[in-house]
Every structure is written in C-alpha cells, then in structure tokens.
Design an enzyme around this catalytic site. Structure first.
Site, short mmCIF file in Angstrom:
data_model
loop_
_atom_site.label_atom_id
_atom_site.label_comp_id
_atom_site.label_asym_id
_atom_site.label_seq_id
_atom_site.Cartn_x
_atom_site.Cartn_y
_atom_site.Cartn_z
N ASN A 36 16.24 -3.44 24.11
CA ASN A 36 16.36 -2.07 23.61
C ASN A 36 17.70 -1.75 22.95
OD1 ASN A 36 17.52 -2.29 26.15
ND2 ASN A 36 16.91 -0.25 26.82
N GLU A 57 22.54 -4.85 35.55
CA GLU A 57 22.01 -3.51 35.33
C GLU A 57 20.50 -3.63 35.27
OE1 GLU A 57 21.28 -0.21 31.90
OE2 GLU A 57 22.77 -1.76 31.53
N CYS A 86 17.18 2.45 30.06
CA CYS A 86 17.36 2.43 31.52
C CYS A 86 17.81 3.78 32.04
CB CYS A 86 18.38 1.36 31.92
SG CYS A 86 17.85 -0.32 31.60
N GLU A 138 8.94 3.23 36.94
CA GLU A 138 9.70 3.43 35.71
C GLU A 138 8.79 3.21 34.51
OE1 GLU A 138 13.94 1.98 33.81
OE2 GLU A 138 12.74 0.50 34.87
#
Length: 471
Positions: A148, A244, A278, A372
């Site tokens: 992304n 992350e 995220c 998510e």
C-alpha cells in the site's frame, strides 16, 4: 523492469498487472533459493566496506537519493498509480513525504551520539574506570515492505538501516515490487557501493521462510499482515524483529465532541485510499446519546467522497488491490447485513470497487466488529458510558492506534491513558506521522518502535568499551 513482449515471459517471471485496468505493467523475477543466497552474500560482503564509510558520507548519499526521488516524482507517481491504484495526488504526496523522510533520517543520524560513563557513579568502583558507549550497525537487515505504500514504507526501513552502516536486503511485496525496484535504483544511483542494497523478488510460498530464517540475516524489519508477522516470529530465533502489523483502530466519540469536526476526520481517516491503510479508522465507538447526530454528519461527509477509477477521476475511494481483497470486504458486509446491522449508506460493488459503506447498530457477534477490513466499510458500535467505550476498544486483539474526540481535555487524557494502543490521537483521525514521532503497535499490532530516531536505534546495537586507567 518492463517487458514489452509478453512472449518474453517464462515460469521464472511474475507478471505485474494493474488493479485499475488489468494492463500488464511488467514482470519481476521469481528468484530461487540460490539466487537469494547470492544477494544476501553480496550484502554480507558489502557490510564490512559500508560500515567504514564516514557518517557524513553515508548521509550525503541519503541526501542525493532524496533529490533524485523528487526529480523523478512524475514518473514514479505514475507507476504508483498504475501498480497499486493510488490516485495521482496521493501518489505524488507519498514521494514528497518519502524524500523528506530520507533527508530527516540523515540529519537525525548525525545527532545521535555515544556517551561515556564514569565507574565511580556506582558504589564500589573507582573513577579510574569508565565506559565508552557507542552504537554499532547490526549487519544485514532484511526489509520487507507492503503493497500500500511501496515507496514510503520501503524507504522507512531502508534509509535508517543504511545511514546506520547496515546493508539491506529488500523484499518488496509482489504488488508494488516495480515501485520498490525503482526506489532501489534511486538509492544505488545516489552512490551506494555494490551490495549495500540488494533486491529480492519472488513468491513468498517458495522463498519467504528461506529468507527470514537465513543465517546471515541479522535483523528483520517487516510491515504487513498480523498473520504473516506471527508466522515470522514463530520461525525466527535470536534475530531482532521490528514489525508493524494489523490494526482495528477505533475512533471514540464522547458526548461533548465537536461532532461535525469528528465526522470530517473519521470519514477521511476511514475511506482515503479505500481504507487500505494499517492506520485507517476501522470502527467508531460512540456514546449513544450523540450517535444519531454523528451519523447525520457522517452521511454528509461520506457523501462528499469521490468514488471511481483514478485513471478517469480524482477519487478518494478507488478499486481495491485485488479481487480477493474485494471479496473479503464484501464478505464482511454480507455478514453484518445477515446478523442485523443497519446499513446507513453504501453496500454497492462494481468489480473490485466497493462504495464507502457505513453500518449502524453493529454488535459484537459480527465479524466487522473485530476483523480488519482493509477496505471502505466502517461499523458503528454504540455504548452508554466512557468506561464501556474504553473496554470495547481494548477488547480487540489489535493495539495500533485510536482516536478520542472530546472537548474535555481531562476526559481525553483519561481515555488515552486507559487505551491499550501504541498511539492515541486526540481530536484527529488515526494516522502515521509525523515520521519523527514514535510509531508502534501493541498486542498483535507489532513489535518494537519505528519513527526515524527510533528506527535508527532499533537497527543498531550498543557497544561498551571499558577503559581502566588504574594499572
């Protein structure tokens, strides 16, 4: 690398296709384990040369890389648009931000100093003994970036590692790998010695485990899904990790919040780049007595969002990265509808393009309350008290970020102190940055702390040289 004739492809190449129009953009090599060995060996060999470069010279190369990146903004932004479906404005912004990141990284590295410690500060030791404490590069850093932000989240790993004296083996996500290769070319053109930055491409199913468990990898810096991050952490032993991972970032709206302001921030935070971030706002937890008013403002803000293909329109909500991603998001929408959630707006799909979707009356038995989505769907969960809001936010397995909207600063700090997340934003959407701020997740959202200074410190180790003057 671009391939002009499709007949040139073979089983050792991975085709890169645009999510916007299905066009063939190029191909990357599906490397074998022996080719991985070759790249890692180059990095290991180069480490002993690169670590000896003066910091000022390493910093100068970073500055030049930033300049070269900016000089190629238009070309790289067009590739970003085509390869990952990001609109032109956001693509150019990512490149500008990345150039700033690289420059600030070089500046910050110059300001990190060692220290000396007197022995007699500790009982029983003489002032004739002291330690000279320095920071040393760890060795070969494996940098694994997501699709992304293929420029920014790659550079956020590469630049701090390189300026610290490490060498880097860079594995970009397959979708986004053409962008990653372009970034690597820019770093190399800026003057890196051979082997200081190598690029590995290929299928994770074939080389993923091999890379992360390779004995010559000294550090792993990974951004991606929690599933993959957990898998890496199970297989790696005695190698430091900086990760992350996923998130389920909550926007908590208290009864005294500025509701129009909150709605504007939430809509932008949830739906820009179709929520494929995220740190996107992924759920709203709102005090019941102001929920209806908030929904009214949200409808207005979401209604202003432009939806479509960035090849033809400047849109915030764009096609998702793949059919698989769109199917997953659609499954969450269908599950919420079947279990009784009220669809406020949206619920429309055209191929991989899903219109911004807002659900009210979401309950804890619905997948959308916990999973998510990485897509443009936003659930509203109503609570009666601040304590309920905090408890519901903390019930998630994720702990990346959260937002609190309130005009009462005491309440803001009270809630922020109770939330089990890496970062709390007061009266703002969840987001990454500024890039010199600490960025981290707790629980299943990550390991370690990023942010320019923190990343440099993570990818170096402390070394103490103890000097005894009393001989």
């Amino acid at each position: 690398m671009s391939i002009h004739n499709e007949n040139n492809y073979n089983e050792n190449m991975i085709k890169i296709v645009s999510p916007l129009d299905g066009s063939l953009l190029g191909a990357v090599k599906a490397m074998s384990q022996s080719e991985v060995d070759t790249n890692i060996e180059k990095a290991k060999k180069a480490f002993y040369e690169w670590r000896e470069y003066p910091l000022s010279k390493r910093a100068d190369i970073m500055y030049k890389a930033a300049d070269l990146l900016l000089a190629n903004t238009k070309r790289v932004a067009e590739l970003l648009l085509m390869e990952i479906g990001k609109d032109q404005k956001s693509a150019e912004s990512e490149i500008t931000r990345t150039a700033d990141f690289i420059r600030f990284t070089a500046d910050t590295a110059k300001s990190i100093h060692g220290e000396s410690i007197q022995g007699d500060n500790f009982s029983g030791f003489s002032k004739e003994k002291f330690a000279m404490v320095t920071r040393e590069p760890v060795g070969v850093v494996l940098a694994i970036s997501p699709f992304n932000y293929p420029i920014n989240l790659a550079a956020s790993k590469i630049a701090p590692a390189l300026v610290s004296g490490n060498t880097v083996v860079f594995k970009p996500a397959t979708t986004g790998s053409l962008c990653g290769i372009e970034l690597a070319k820019i770093f190399l053109e800026a003057g890196l010695p051979e082997g200081a930055l190598t690029v590995i491409t290929g299928k994770g199913s074939e080389i993923g485990d091999y890379i992360v468990t390779h004995p010559d990898i000294s550090f792993i810096n990974f951004t991606g899904s929690t599933e993959v991050g957990l898998d890496i952490s199970k297989k790696v032993h005695m190698v430091p990790l900086l990760m992350e991972l996923g998130g389920k970032d909550a926007a908590i709206v208290l009864k005294d919040a500025d509701l129009p302001f909150a709605a504007k921030n939430i809509a932008a935070g949830a739906f820009s780049y179709s929520g494929q971030r995220c740190t996107a706002v992924k759920r709203i937890i709102v005090i019941n007595e102001v929920a209806d008013k908030l929904i009214g403002y949200l409808k207005d803000e979401i209604g202003k969002l432009r939806v479509g293909n960035p090849l033809t329109v400047q849109a915030e909500v764009v096609p998702l990265i793949s059919e698989k991603a769109a199917d997953f998001v659609w499954g969450l929408i269908e599950d919420a509808k079947e279990k009784g959630a009220r669809m406020v707006m949206g619920g429309k799909r055209e191929g991989t393009l899903i219109y911004p979707t807002l659900f009210d009356e979401v309950t804890e038995d619905m997948r959308i309350a916990w999973e998510e989505p990485f897509g443009p769907v936003l659930p509203i969960l109503r609570v009666n008290t601040v304590e309920e809001a905090v408890a519901l936010a903390n019930k998630s397995e994720y702990g990346l970020q959260a937002s609190v909207f309130t005009e009462n600063i005491t309440d803001a700090f009270h809630v922020a102190g109770k939330l089990e997340v890496g970062t709390v934003h007061i009266n703002n959407k969840t987001e990454r940055g500024p890039d010199h701020f600490p960025f981290l997740g707790v629980k299943k959202s990550g390991i370690g702390t990023q942010g320019i200074r923190y990343s440099i410190e993570a990818m170096t180790r402390v070394k103490a040289t103890v000097i005894n003057l009393n001989r």
